[in-house]
Scaffold this active site. Structure first.
Site, PDB file in Angstrom:
ATOM      1  N   CYS B 138      -1.911   4.460  -2.220  1.00  0.00           N
ATOM      2  CA  CYS B 138      -1.310   5.051  -1.014  1.00  0.00           C
ATOM      3  C   CYS B 138      -2.144   4.917   0.257  1.00  0.00           C
ATOM      4  CB  CYS B 138      -0.873   6.492  -1.242  1.00  0.00           C
ATOM      5  SG  CYS B 138      -1.518   7.290  -2.697  1.00  0.00           S
ATOM      6  N   ASP B 187       3.881   0.226  -8.299  1.00  0.00           N
ATOM      7  CA  ASP B 187       3.774   1.239  -7.263  1.00  0.00           C
ATOM      8  C   ASP B 187       4.541   0.822  -6.016  1.00  0.00           C
ATOM      9  OD1 ASP B 187       2.847   3.572  -6.268  1.00  0.00           O
ATOM     10  OD2 ASP B 187       0.810   2.893  -5.875  1.00  0.00           O
ATOM     11  N   HIS B 189       5.616   2.542  -1.868  1.00  0.00           N
ATOM     12  CA  HIS B 189       5.676   3.646  -0.913  1.00  0.00           C
ATOM     13  C   HIS B 189       6.738   3.351   0.115  1.00  0.00           C
ATOM     14  CE1 HIS B 189       1.639   4.178  -2.664  1.00  0.00           C
ATOM     15  NE2 HIS B 189       2.018   5.431  -2.642  1.00  0.00           N
ATOM     16  N   LYS B 270       8.825  16.829  -5.993  1.00  0.00           N
ATOM     17  CA  LYS B 270       8.938  15.533  -6.670  1.00  0.00           C
ATOM     18  C   LYS B 270       9.983  15.567  -7.771  1.00  0.00           C
ATOM     19  CE  LYS B 270       5.285  16.577  -9.996  1.00  0.00           C
ATOM     20  NZ  LYS B 270       4.308  16.029 -10.928  1.00  0.00           N
TER      21      LYS B 270
END
Lengths: 504, 504
Positions: B138, B187, B189, B270
């Site tokens: 991140c 992953d 974002h 979440k």
């Protein structure tokens, strides 16, 4: 353990004999735009003070990077390479075994669990061990080779690895993609019997030629570096035999090559490939290195063949092995060298004018007006040309459950400009961004399920036009080439697929 | 910063409502073979004391790993994700900014140039800085986002990243691919406007469903974790709005979901996806996390839309920003979670019986005899079925210059057994290795440019037979299914391509 030579090397000013198809060599020697400048214009990568020497690669740059990686991956099966995935950190004890801890200390990063330094209260016994961040893949591949007992029939074994590697260059020297701390090699190690060295080197040289030819790179020359005068391991006979095999392979390839007397690594002789770029600058890219040392350090062995048993070929390298065992020879090889550095070379070589198959900007669609039908057609054109939708699929009404696309689909990042600016302005922007194609869509195209396509920025234009004509089933006129040719949407997609498959 | 939950979580014993097509749920609850045992049988990976917790992935395992990676890559364009490549090490100052250095200390590895510790004499000023080996992507993605000023029109921006990640698990707990120190997440974002949270979550949940359905995994359930009682950042109104958007998205998907009261991260609520495997064990795999904190820590901003300007929507998160600027919301999401752990789950789920498209052993060719014509035909069958040679290509006489294969070629690792053992022995070995297909080649096949093919180990046999019949243009008989069906070589290749494209 191929070392990255980061400097441009100068070997000879003679005109090489193996000049390949390369239109760029005819260019006047204007200085090239630096890859860092081009990277800004084309949004390829950025750097950050939070990680000097580790470029952060933006979507456009990652697209090119991955094409380079996929290109080699697609070729590996025909050359018998198998990809593996190996650790990034290894304990100090591995690097001591391989010799890196002693000989490569300054260039390595060391790693410790933060708990191990006292910041963690309940560190387990053994936690306090030091690791090294890998600068090379070879020791890891030796561990893989050692896992199962190998027979002479299993060889050659060829492991390929695209792992991230780290080398601790001083911060003052870091530059764009060419002098970095974190990079990826198209690394591979071939473990073979001594009698397999020659065919392996020949195949590798063919592989190198095929790759550089695909990118329109060349000419290049080959340099054989031989036994160092003073410090080397193994016997002179072993070196002579290895050098002889390398020179036989070089002869059989028919390219110009030269000897770099005494410049081999202490563990074996090597072949370096010196590539001349479009500006006449020479780059050391590919390398092929024989290694007699790591197989000994890692005690690699295989069960000898009947011929080897018969000939009692055990040498000094095999001291201490049972009579039925031999050591494999290890060949380190990389074709791009560092992918980052090869990318920098390509960025300057193409100067933003990438071939379609490699281009992060293969086409952009410009709207002629804001008509609803035109907008809807543009959506469809984008979906079909990018490979998300089949040309004959019913007009989508945004389906509620998406379907997986096959892995073999050729995906193309097609852009769209439906801004309400004038067509002239949109065209000017498309031109400055060096899109390979410009596609104009208005009412006529929407009505006929067609596109108007113009080739804008393509290195090999003649071959490209032939692919276009083949898809269209007829010749195109000069006017069509300069003003744009109207194509049914399915033909346009097929043309794009054929360009990609033809590496144009 | 999605945390990997490495433990199996138990959430509820109710039968889930969204049971998907999954023949395996009917199995009697025999304990599954551990993925480490299966990995040995099928040569998937090994571990080494030189790098505990970093499995060394062998060619077969790397093949599966890459199929998993390519599968998602092939889907990213339709969901608007762009892959990026980011550093592995960042300076301590980045981890301080992100909060990891303080809150995640024990799980991180620290990195130092070896020269910095005094082993290098002429270390430059600044060399002596400490780095952290990244446990998450991140912060790097925040640096990419920050690079250019973004407008509301640029959002959402979706960065995907398959980087290697490291977390310092205690050595005693390390297990195969499930508890590791080095792993890769699928992953991504998403940086979006607050009004884009709902559609982004909906799309992500659809993506999850599509992926799990392709692997025949499920049922799964969805858990919404809400605002922690005590420590959280942002206002209660912001949390309420975010939770409401998540629950609206969950409703619109129509799957069973439950609330996990107060179990959200301190930086945002979440959704976790809990997958039940074929043995009834539950695994936390995918995760979707809203994050209001990192955008503040990294001072991320975009130029507000006219509607946002009108509504004067600035909140506490945007304190100090110019009135025309807003902070994006960050969504962390992973679909597999850790690729390694997902692979372990699949290894046990399929128990070696991989679907063809994912299988490292899709087919093996067995010779009936050592006849020269048979051997030559086997070479050709292998080349055609693996994708190295077109079925209509002239018989190769080992061409001197290899040609590059297109990136869209479906390559299949076809094995060959031409040993002089009895057919029975060869068949038994092929069966034990769980090849999806066994192909027998004798004189008849060599004469007719054909193969005799038998489906051996395929999870979805009915659908597989339909693909076979479609390629053949006729029904196949029971006898052909049990004894093997004779196919022209080009039809066999087409059948293989269609299986791969159909994810069978």
């Amino acid at each position: 353990m191929p070392h990255r030579l980061q400097h441009t090397v100068t070997v000879s000013s003679e005109a090489p004999a193996n000049a390949q198809l390369n239109s760029t060599t005819a260019y006047p020697p204007t200085p090239p735009t630096d890859h860092r400048t081009l990277a800004q214009v084309h949004n390829l990568f950025i750097t950050s003070p939070f990680s000097p020497g580790s470029p952060l690669i933006l979507p456009n740059g990652a697209y090119v990077f991955q094409k380079l990686q996929s290109f080699l991956r697609a070729q590996y099966p025909q050359f018998g390479f198998h990809e593996v995935i190996t650790p990034i950190i290894y304990k100090k004890s591995l690097w001591e075994k391989s010799g890196h801890w002693e000989n490569y200390a300054e260039d390595m990063f060391s790693v410790q669990g933060r708990g191990a330094t006292g910041q963690k209260e309940k560190a387990q016994v053994g936690e306090d061990e030091e690791f090294g961040l890998k600068p090379m893949n070879c020791p890891g591949h030796c561990l893989l080779f050692r896992d199962e007992i190998k027979s002479y029939r299993d060889l050659p074994i060829r492991y390929a690895d695209f792992s991230a590697l780290h080398r601790n260059e001083v911060s003052g020297s870091l530059t764009g993609l060419t002098r970095v701390r974190r990079f990826h090699q198209d690394d591979a190690h071939i473990f073979c019997r001594p009698d397999q060295i020659l065919p392996e080197i020949e195949q590798t040289l063919k592989f190198v030629g095929m790759v550089y030819n695909t990118f329109g790179l060349g000419p290049y020359k080959l340099l054989l570096s031989t036994r160092p005068k003073d410090s080397f391991i193994g016997t002179i006979e072993e070196w002579d035999r290895a050098e002889q095999q390398l020179s036989t392979a070089l002869d059989s390839i028919g390219s110009e090559w030269a000897i770099n007397e005494g410049d081999g690594a202490f563990y074996g002789p090597k072949i370096d490939i010196i590539l001349k770029d479009s500006n006449g600058k020479e780059h050391q890219t590919a390398t092929i290195q024989l290694d007699f040392q790591l197989p000994q350090r890692f005690d690699l062995q295989y069960q000898a063949s009947p011929e080897e048993l018969e000939a009692r070929t055990q040498t000094a390298m095999e001291a201490g092995l049972e009579p039925s065992l031999r050591r494999p020879v290890m060949i380190h090889r990389a074709i791009y060298g560092s992918i980052e550095r090869f990318m920098a070379l390509l960025i300057e070589h193409y100067a933003g004018k990438y071939p379609f198959w490699l281009s992060p900007r293969p086409a952009t669609i410009l709207s002629l007006n804001a008509d609803v039908k035109v907008q809807a057609h543009i959506e469809r054109v984008k979906a079909v040309l990018s490979g998300l939708q089949a040309p004959d699929a019913p007009i989508s009404t945004s389906p509620s459950s998406p379907k997986p696309l096959p892995l073999s689909t050729i995906h193309l990042p097609i852009d769209v400009d439906t801004s309400d600016r004038s067509l002239g302005k949109k065209v000017a922007e498309a031109r400055s961004k060096k899109y390979n194609h410009m596609i104009v869509v208005g009412g006529k195209e929407a009505e006929n399920n067609a596109v108007n396509l113009k080739i804008m920025s393509q290195p090999n234009k003649a071959a490209t036009i032939r692919v276009l004509e083949a898809a269209l089933g007829r010749k195109v006129t000069e006017t069509e080439i300069s003003k744009g040719v109207t194509l049914p949407l399915d033909v346009a997609r097929r043309y794009f697929e054929n360009l990609a498959n033809g590496f144009l």
